[in-house]
Enzyme design. Structure first.
Site, PDB file in Angstrom:
ATOM      1  N   ASP A  51      14.582  29.154  73.536  1.00 37.07           N
ATOM      2  CA  ASP A  51      15.039  29.561  72.209  1.00 37.07           C
ATOM      3  C   ASP A  51      16.548  29.380  72.081  1.00 37.07           C
ATOM      4  O   ASP A  51      17.056  28.975  71.042  1.00 37.07           O
ATOM      5  CB  ASP A  51      14.718  31.044  71.953  1.00 37.07           C
ATOM      6  CG  ASP A  51      13.221  31.266  71.817  1.00 37.07           C
ATOM      7  OD1 ASP A  51      12.467  30.268  71.925  1.00 37.07           O
ATOM      8  OD2 ASP A  51      12.822  32.426  71.608  1.00 37.07           O
ATOM      9  N   LYS A  95     -14.190  27.919  57.854  1.00 36.17           N
ATOM     10  CA  LYS A  95     -13.685  27.908  56.478  1.00 36.17           C
ATOM     11  C   LYS A  95     -12.649  29.026  56.379  1.00 36.17           C
ATOM     12  O   LYS A  95     -12.981  30.198  56.279  1.00 36.17           O
ATOM     13  CB  LYS A  95     -14.832  28.144  55.496  1.00 36.17           C
ATOM     14  CG  LYS A  95     -14.414  27.992  54.055  1.00 36.17           C
ATOM     15  CD  LYS A  95     -15.647  28.018  53.159  1.00 36.17           C
ATOM     16  CE  LYS A  95     -15.301  27.834  51.699  1.00 36.17           C
ATOM     17  NZ  LYS A  95     -14.381  28.820  51.177  1.00 36.17           N
ATOM     18  N   CYS A 152       3.592  64.180  35.232  1.00 35.24           N
ATOM     19  CA  CYS A 152       4.678  64.636  34.350  1.00 35.24           C
ATOM     20  C   CYS A 152       4.380  64.358  32.875  1.00 35.24           C
ATOM     21  O   CYS A 152       5.178  64.683  32.010  1.00 35.24           O
ATOM     22  CB  CYS A 152       5.993  63.977  34.739  1.00 35.24           C
ATOM     23  SG  CYS A 152       6.041  62.234  34.308  1.00 35.24           S
ATOM     24  N   CYS A 173       5.308  54.886  36.054  1.00 39.59           N
ATOM     25  CA  CYS A 173       5.839  56.090  35.447  1.00 39.59           C
ATOM     26  C   CYS A 173       7.347  55.938  35.536  1.00 39.59           C
ATOM     27  O   CYS A 173       7.893  55.790  36.622  1.00 39.59           O
ATOM     28  CB  CYS A 173       5.380  57.322  36.218  1.00 39.59           C
ATOM     29  SG  CYS A 173       6.289  58.791  35.712  1.00 39.59           S
TER      30      CYS A 173
END
Ligand code: IVH
Length: 678
Positions: free
Chosen positions: A32, A113, A415, A428
């Site tokens: 890496d 598939k 509410c 909301c």
């Protein structure tokens, strides 16, 4: 050719080979670190000498923040669907019919598939020219930039003719689980949903973060290069494409030996049924979801003779597996209010066991989903565990409840303010809505935000239910000492809470802003706004002009987000909350402005690892580095200048040592920042 050009060509080649080795062949040819090093070298050279940059350089996989317009383009191949069957008898009939018509000539290839999103890649002159969604089969959306973020996709290939290839973009089950738990902003029903949504994103930089994979399964070229489907797959493999080698080949002729992919199974024609049974059994152990198998006739001359219907080719058929289902009854449908105010319907189920766990709730996503099912309370339903994780209501088996589907409420059940729709979802918008507030607070204190871990979900729910902490500012206002001695609140617990709350006041402005749970204001948008305006007052002042172009003019902010910014920062409740938090001592300006510090770390790259005495949480050390102009990077590479190393450091320390990177311990770091000198 100049030296620079030669160097760029060489790096481009080496990177492409390393990507293929890693992402297609699963056989890395370099470490890496080496990869990062040559990748960064290429980026640097391309920036200096853009005239030599290849239009399909591997560095273009990084993606772009610009909105692509998602142009529609015509497919130059017919992108047909598949005929389907649901039982082995139906499949046997199909095979039988074909062997009668073409005696002794039918060889079958059987492929998984994959349950993902169908795409078509187009190459010309050995280069990826564009990629389209399946669309309606004639027109697809241009998704080239998104497809390029999938590292297994070769950007250039040896074959120089025109080539179109069909494939399936998908996400592995494990990757999906991780992505869904890490991405706090999103919740996807299943891997297919996430795959097909991400492949269509308008900003390829957003697609880049999604762990998409791609299998290619049918190549289309003008020349007659191959005689069989197997030839086709080998051609794709030779040109560097990732094909699914987990397939079967069944033939009564002696071609059988010639098929030899890593995981392929071969046999005589009489064995295809066993293969299908075997696959149905191992299906759950595959790393990806499949919804069946595709049975294809191998011989291309026969395919040609069989031809197509308008909907599907006659030479292939999908064998669909039964989804793993359990039956139960929907006892109730409730709505849940999450952070940002999103209102989600949830089915409360008669508990039922399905592949190892008891399921008693399933999200119903939104009104559209409920309408498609035609679902209401009392109905008998089939439920599945999509992606092996998230329970979903698949269909109504027996209609017992009201004939009309459940209707989402028009007002917030908590509410009572009117709900507002945005796309398929309802919200909301009352930021003081108690239910919404609890969700928002749980997000605010979470580890990746303000990191007040000692206020866990349970504690917060308790404080909330008892009216002690009802809003974000309450977290800072409430006197936690009054909890002392109460059930579950010992001295230690209370002092931990107080410490964590106090520490959180040091969190940067970006973190504070992105923790408020304002829709569309995540970390990235917060950072862009703060870079431009530095203080909350300046942001509020700009929003007051109610001109969205002020914000959409910032690179990286689109029109939709600009409108959200205006909405939030002109909202009286939001402004009031911000003012209270400011008075409590939270950061509402970028540190650069407050301190006007000397940028003595400018141009240096730092990795921070391990745990520290003075910098708890560790972000405080990172914030210091950023404050003085340094850059924080996640991984150690040759480009890293310093590793700030606490105790119990792991692999990053080893890597830094091996690369000879300067390692700085906590004491030295403190002295560096106090002297403001490296
Ligand atoms: S062959 C003409 N092979 O299934 C060729 N399709 O329901 C037709 N799919 O649109 C496609 N894996 O998106 C084929 N190995 C595979 C496949 C596959 C998944 C998808 C594809 C297609 C859909 C049809």
């Amino acid at each position: 050719m100049t030296d620079i050009q030669a160097k760029i060509d060489d790096l481009t080649d080496r990177i492409s080979q390393a990507e293929k080795a890693y992402y297609v062949d699963s056989m890395p040819i370099m470490s890496d670190t080496d990869f990062d090093a040559i990748f960064n070298q290429l980026i640097e050279l391309e920036m200096k000498y853009p005239q030599f940059k290849h239009s399909l350089s591997p560095t273009t996989r990084i993606g772009s923040d610009l909105d692509s317009k998602s142009i529609e383009k015509e497919h130059t191949i017919p992108v047909l669907s598949l005929d389907k069957c649901y039982s082995i008898e139906e499949l046997n009939n199909w095979v039988h019919k074909n062997t009668i018509q073409f005696p002794g000539q039918i060889d079958l290839v059987i492929e998984p598939k994959i349950d993902g999103a169908g795409v078509v890649l187009y190459y010309n002159n050995g280069e990826l020219s564009h990629a389209l969604t399946r669309g309606n089969g004639f027109l697809g959306n241009d998704i080239t930039d998104n497809i390029k973020t999938i590292k297994s996709v070769p950007l250039t290939i040896d074959y120089k003719g025109e080539l179109a290839i069909r494939g399936e973009v998908y996400i592995e089950k494990e990757d999906f689980k991780n992505f869904n738990t890490n991405e706090k902003d999103s919740e996807y029903a299943n891997p297919r949903n996430l795959a097909s949504g991400s492949v269509r994103r308008l900003k390829s930089s957003e697609t880049r973060g999604v762990p998409l994979k791609l299998f290619l399964y049918e190549g289309y070229i003008k020349e007659e290069l191959f005689k069989s489907h197997i030839d086709n797959l080998m051609f794709l493999k030779k040109n560097g494409f990732r094909i699914n080698s987990n397939c079967g080949f069944f033939s009564d002729s002696n071609n059988v030996q010639s098929v030899n992919f890593e995981n392929s199974i071969t046999g005589t024609l009489s064995h295809y049924g066993d293969f299908i049974k075997h696959f149905a059994e191992i299906r759950n152990s595959l790393p990806y979801e499949i919804d069946g198998l595709v049975i294809k006739i191998n011989n291309l001359a026969i395919r040609e003779e069989m031809g197509f219907t308008r909907h599907h080719p006659r030479w292939a058929i999908a064998f669909k597996f039964d989804p793993l289902l359990a039956e139960t009854v929907v006892k109730d449908i409730t709505v849940q209010i999450g952070r940002g105010g999103r209102v989600t319907p949830v089915a409360i189920l008669e508990p039922v066991l399905l592949s190892g766990s008891t399921i008693s709730r399933a999200t119903l996503h939104n009104q559209d989903y409920i309408n498609t099912l035609g679902l209401n309370c009392g109905d008998r339903v089939a439920i599945s565990k999509r992606g092996d994780v998230i329970p979903a209501v698949e269909k109504v088996i027996e209609k017992i409840g009201s004939i009309d589907p459940f209707k989402m409420p028009e007002t917030c059940p908590e509410c009572h303010s009117a709900l507002v729709s945005d796309g398929a979802h309802l919200f909301c918008e009352n930021i003081e809505c108690p239910k919404r507030m609890l969700g928002t607070m749980q997000f605010f204190v979470s580890r990746s935000q303000m990191d007040i871990e000692s206020l866990g979900d349970k504690t917060l729910e308790f404080l909330f239910a008892n009216g002690m902490v009802r809003t974000i500012p309450d977290i800072y206002i409430f006197d936690y000492n009054t909890l002392n001695g109460m059930d579950g609140f010992g001295d230690k617990k209370v002092s931990n809470i107080i410490d964590a709350v106090t520490n959180s006041k040091k969190k940067s402005f970006i973190t504070v802003l992105s923790s408020l749970g304002l829709k569309d204001i995540g970390e990235k948008t917060a950072e862009l706004l703060i870079k431009q305006y530095h203080t909350i007052d300046a942001i509020i002042e700009a929003a007051a002009k109610k001109d969205s172009t002020i914000f959409s003019g910032i690179f990286g902010i689109g029109e939709g987000i600009a409108l959200s910014v205006i909405k939030h920062f002109t909202n009286k409740q939001v402004i009031e909350m911000i003012n209270t938090l400011k008075n409590c001592g939270l950061q509402f300006q970028s540190e650069i402005v407050i301190n006007n510090e000397v940028q003595f770390l400018a141009g240096t790259k730092w990795v921070v690892t391990g745990s520290f005495e003075h910098f708890k949480p560790r972000d405080i050390a990172s914030d210091k580095i950023k404050l003085f102009g340094g850059e924080i990077v996640g991984a150690v590479s040759t480009k890293t200048n310093f590793l700030l190393c606490g105790s119990d450091a792991g692999s990053k320390l080893d890597k830094a040592k091996s690369l000879g990177i300067r390692i700085i311990e906590e004491e030295e770091f403190i002295s560096i920042i106090s002297r403001q000198m490296l």
